[in-house]
Design a protein around this motif. Structure first.
Motif, PDB file in Angstrom:
ATOM      1  N   TRP A 101      10.791   7.493  -7.788  1.00  0.00           N
ATOM      2  CA  TRP A 101      10.331   8.795  -8.434  1.00  0.00           C
ATOM      3  C   TRP A 101       9.302   8.705  -9.644  1.00  0.00           C
ATOM      4  N   ASP A 102       8.972   7.295 -10.076  1.00  0.00           N
ATOM      5  CA  ASP A 102       7.946   7.408 -11.163  1.00  0.00           C
ATOM      6  C   ASP A 102       6.880   7.007 -10.556  1.00  0.00           C
ATOM      7  N   PRO A 103       5.433   7.703 -10.809  1.00  0.00           N
ATOM      8  CA  PRO A 103       4.403   7.385 -10.099  1.00  0.00           C
ATOM      9  C   PRO A 103       3.666   5.904 -10.694  1.00  0.00           C
ATOM     10  N   ASP A 104       4.167   5.871 -11.987  1.00  0.00           N
ATOM     11  CA  ASP A 104       3.609   4.423 -12.376  1.00  0.00           C
ATOM     12  C   ASP A 104       4.350   3.362 -11.913  1.00  0.00           C
ATOM     13  N   ARG A 105       5.575   3.554 -11.585  1.00  0.00           N
ATOM     14  CA  ARG A 105       6.353   2.570 -10.662  1.00  0.00           C
ATOM     15  C   ARG A 105       5.968   2.226  -9.324  1.00  0.00           C
ATOM     16  N   ILE A 106       5.644   3.256  -8.805  1.00  0.00           N
ATOM     17  CA  ILE A 106       5.101   3.123  -7.248  1.00  0.00           C
ATOM     18  C   ILE A 106       3.948   2.505  -7.413  1.00  0.00           C
ATOM     19  N   ALA A 107       2.947   2.808  -8.137  1.00  0.00           N
ATOM     20  CA  ALA A 107       1.547   2.245  -8.136  1.00  0.00           C
ATOM     21  C   ALA A 107       1.815   0.692  -8.447  1.00  0.00           C
ATOM     22  N   MET A 108       2.704   0.160  -9.329  1.00  0.00           N
ATOM     23  CA  MET A 108       2.941  -1.217  -9.487  1.00  0.00           C
ATOM     24  C   MET A 108       3.428  -1.716  -8.291  1.00  0.00           C
ATOM     25  N   MET A 109       4.405  -1.013  -7.718  1.00  0.00           N
ATOM     26  CA  MET A 109       5.062  -1.854  -6.531  1.00  0.00           C
ATOM     27  C   MET A 109       3.662  -1.912  -5.488  1.00  0.00           C
ATOM     28  N   LEU A 110       3.099  -0.981  -5.321  1.00  0.00           N
ATOM     29  CA  LEU A 110       1.882  -1.020  -4.188  1.00  0.00           C
ATOM     30  C   LEU A 110       0.959  -1.967  -4.587  1.00  0.00           C
ATOM     31  N   ASP A 111       0.639  -1.975  -5.696  1.00  0.00           N
ATOM     32  CA  ASP A 111      -0.334  -3.136  -6.254  1.00  0.00           C
ATOM     33  C   ASP A 111      -0.009  -4.523  -5.845  1.00  0.00           C
ATOM     34  N   ASP A 112       1.402  -4.821  -6.581  1.00  0.00           N
ATOM     35  CA  ASP A 112       2.017  -5.824  -6.024  1.00  0.00           C
ATOM     36  C   ASP A 112       2.169  -6.388  -4.695  1.00  0.00           C
ATOM     37  N   PHE A 113       2.413  -5.435  -3.790  1.00  0.00           N
ATOM     38  CA  PHE A 113       2.404  -5.631  -2.542  1.00  0.00           C
ATOM     39  C   PHE A 113       1.262  -6.133  -2.040  1.00  0.00           C
ATOM     40  N   ASN A 114      -0.104  -5.374  -2.419  1.00  0.00           N
ATOM     41  CA  ASN A 114      -1.391  -5.442  -1.867  1.00  0.00           C
ATOM     42  C   ASN A 114      -1.677  -6.939  -2.436  1.00  0.00           C
ATOM     43  N   ASP A 115      -1.397  -7.430  -3.451  1.00  0.00           N
ATOM     44  CA  ASP A 115      -1.691  -8.619  -4.265  1.00  0.00           C
ATOM     45  C   ASP A 115      -1.052  -9.771  -3.067  1.00  0.00           C
ATOM     46  N   LEU A 116       0.021  -9.607  -2.565  1.00  0.00           N
ATOM     47  CA  LEU A 116       0.567 -10.494  -2.008  1.00  0.00           C
ATOM     48  C   LEU A 116       0.237 -10.648  -0.482  1.00  0.00           C
ATOM     49  N   ALA A 117       0.042  -9.386   0.050  1.00  0.00           N
ATOM     50  CA  ALA A 117      -0.337  -9.193   1.582  1.00  0.00           C
ATOM     51  C   ALA A 117      -1.585  -9.980   1.917  1.00  0.00           C
TER      52      ALA A 117
END
Length: 599
Positions: free
Chosen positions: A583-599
């Motif tokens: 529900w938190d946009p900041d957490r969403i952004a962090m999760m997405l960026d973490d995934f992009n860094d690993l993928a």
């Protein structure tokens, strides 16, 4: 008559700003350019003199006051943007802009212009021009610097008012030398429609946001741009050397040798990365587990077609038809529109072209329709898109006829913007069929099966009504720009709230996800054609939502293809489910960026 702003032949610089300066704005369109500045707001304005009838006097007075309101709004926006500057510069600019606003509310300029309209029957822009000339004559020869400065300020305010009255920034774009870096307070979509890729090096504006239509057009044309750089209007002269970094939002006026070396190297690196991306053109846009993702292009102007093909697009997913109406004092007829569209469709050969019907309104106004549409208290919520088309069915019929005739030259789809109800699509389809029958009766060849008719999903009400809209639609296209704007109640072109525009707000992601699921249930194809589609950061989300058709600015195609080829669809689906629970946009952004860094 041609009126020039103050001291165009003697562009003396403020001593406090003659040296090197770094200005930070918003990086709106990537690329690094080193060149010479061309200041738009210090160029010529062409004034048409007209003697009006007595019946038109009140209309011209009303136009004058509307121009004043528009000028004041521009100055207030500029003052708001200047708040980001350091205190001394912000105060200096703020005081000047306050003085300009005061001149527009109670001054001899305004009183004199209104008197000329009423007594001498001058049209509004001529009246303002005449007042400026009169004031300039009165102060000719006076040596007092204070009085000369006040006269120059009145002239500056008058020129701003005249530009508002004639409906365009000015005609300076016609005089910009090849490769120049354009400097302006603001560039409108109509201004952008006059630019040609390769003829302008870059542009910088004092006002504007990275998500507005001007920024979108800059990215589409591949022109590096920095917007919202308020300090750009202080102490810059035509011919100054300037560096523009549209990737970082950095502008350097009068750079030193070290700057030229650093940014020259960055430019070389950027060009090298573009060259590597070009190697992906002939490769399939598919994930590591062999899921194909169609990548189409959004285009604003016919000149972009060559860029679309060079970047290996598999079609045009959004052809914005407004270009046919921009910068014209008349409405193009069926034949003119047919010729324009047929040329684009023919160049694309067998690749599909999705043509969106007219979406004039909001920040995209056509001169010939200004009286019809008007500005309104909130243009984004007013008469635009399908609402205008159904108010003026003659415009829609003309456009649909041109599209149907152009469809004989290739694969075409018809996309209707700003749809909210099934009834709107039902009426559009009735007109569509009527136009086809009329063309056949006139001897025109028309496909037996008409090109597919679809709806833009850019209003929350439409996103929540996919099941119902499916009755009248053969495809859907999600417009993430307006969907985000309307869901969050944020005008992305408003400098004061543009920073709140967040595509990763959970409401936006859930709307897109639910719309994609509903489209899948009805068996109707859905694409994404907003700016989110062209940002590789969001590619895993769309893939995880089951979306397999993305349409974007031509310059983003290879970056997104590179991202697609590094992803696994099953991993993306898992990650998307995790993100949709947040529900938190900041957490969403962090999760997405973490995934992009690993993928």
């Amino acid at each position: 008559m041609q009126v020039t702003p103050r001291e165009t032949t003697d562009q003396s610089k403020d001593a406090s700003v003659t040296g090197r300066r770094m200005i930070v704005g918003l990086g709106a369109s990537g690329g690094i350019v080193i060149g010479r500045a061309f200041v738009l707001d210090r160029q010529y304005i062409h004034v048409v003199r007209q003697t009006i009838s007595s019946a038109r006097i009140e209309d011209e007075v009303a136009a004058l006051h509307q121009g004043v309101d528009d000028s004041i709004e521009q100055l207030r926006r500029l003052k708001s943007q200047s708040g980001a500057l350091e205190a001394s510069a912000s105060d200096e600019l703020g005081f000047l802009l306050d003085a300009y606003i005061q001149m527009l509310t109670q001054s001899r300029l305004l009183r004199g212009a209104e008197d000329r309209i009423r007594q001498q029957k001058m049209n509004a822009v001529w009246a303002v021009s005449d007042v400026i000339d009169s004031i300039a004559q009165q102060f000719t020869g006076i040596k007092d610097k204070y009085i000369a400065a006040r006269a120059a300020d009145i002239r500056e305010v008058g020129l701003r008012l005249m530009r508002c009255l004639i409906g365009e920034t000015d005609r300076a774009l016609d005089h910009a030398p090849p490769g120049a870096i354009l400097i302006a307070e603001e560039m409108s979509p109509a201004d952008m429609a006059r630019l040609q890729p390769g003829t302008v090096g870059a542009f910088v504006t004092a006002i504007g946001g990275a998500e507005g239509h001007t920024a979108i057009m800059a990215r589409a044309l591949g022109i590096p741009a920095v917007l919202g750089a308020a300090d750009i209007i202080r102490g810059i002269s035509g011919g100054d050397t300037i560096i523009v970094d549209g990737l970082r939002g950095e502008v350097i006026l009068r750079p030193d040798a070290a700057d030229l070396a650093v940014y020259g190297k960055r430019r070389e690196d950027w060009l090298a990365s573009r060259t590597r991306l070009l190697g992906l053109r002939s490769l399939r846009s598919e994930t590591r587990d062999n899921v194909l993702v169609e990548l189409h292009a959004n285009i604003e102007l016919p000149v972009e077609v060559s860029t679309v093909l060079q970047n290996g697009a598999s079609g045009i997913g959004l052809l914005r038809s407004e270009f046919m109406f921009m910068n014209k004092s008349y409405l193009p007829d069926e034949e003119e529109q047919y010729q324009e569209l047929a040329g684009i469709v023919s160049q694309m050969k067998d690749l599909p072209v999705t043509i969106r019907t007219l979406d004039i309104g909001g920040e995209k106004l056509a001169v010939a329709l200004q009286n019809e549409v008007g500005s309104g208290p909130n243009p984004a919520l007013g008469l635009r898109g399908v609402r205008l088309s159904l108010r003026r069915e003659d415009l829609l019929e003309t456009q649909l006829a041109a599209i149907l005739r152009a469809s004989l030259h290739g694969k075409v789809r018809v996309l209707v913007p700003m749809v909210v109800t099934v009834g709107e699509m039902t009426r559009v389809r009735q007109i569509y069929n009527k136009v086809a029958d009329r063309l056949r009766s006139q001897g025109h060849a028309v496909p037996k099966t008409l090109p597919p008719l679809g709806a833009m999903i850019e209003i929350p009400a439409a996103a929540l009504s996919i099941d119902a809209l499916a009755r009248e639609c053969e495809f859907f296209a999600i417009g993430t720009n307006d969907l985000t704007q309307y869901t969050l109640a944020i005008d992305r072109s408003d400098d004061q709230v543009a920073h709140l525009y967040d595509p990763l707000h959970p409401a936006i992601l859930r709307l897109i996800y639910e719309a994609a699921k509903a489209a899948a249930r009805t068996g109707i194809p859905m694409s994404v054609c907003g700016e989110m589609a062209g940002d590789p950061r969001y590619t895993p989300l769309f893939l995880g939502m089951g979306l397999r058709n993305l349409s974007m600015s031509p310059g983003s195609l290879l970056l997104v293809k590179q991202r697609v080829r590094r992803l696994d669809s099953r991993t993306s689906e898992y990650q998307t489910r995790q993100i949709l629970e947040q529900w938190d946009p900041d957490r969403i952004a962090m999760m997405l960026d973490d995934f992009n860094d690993l993928a």
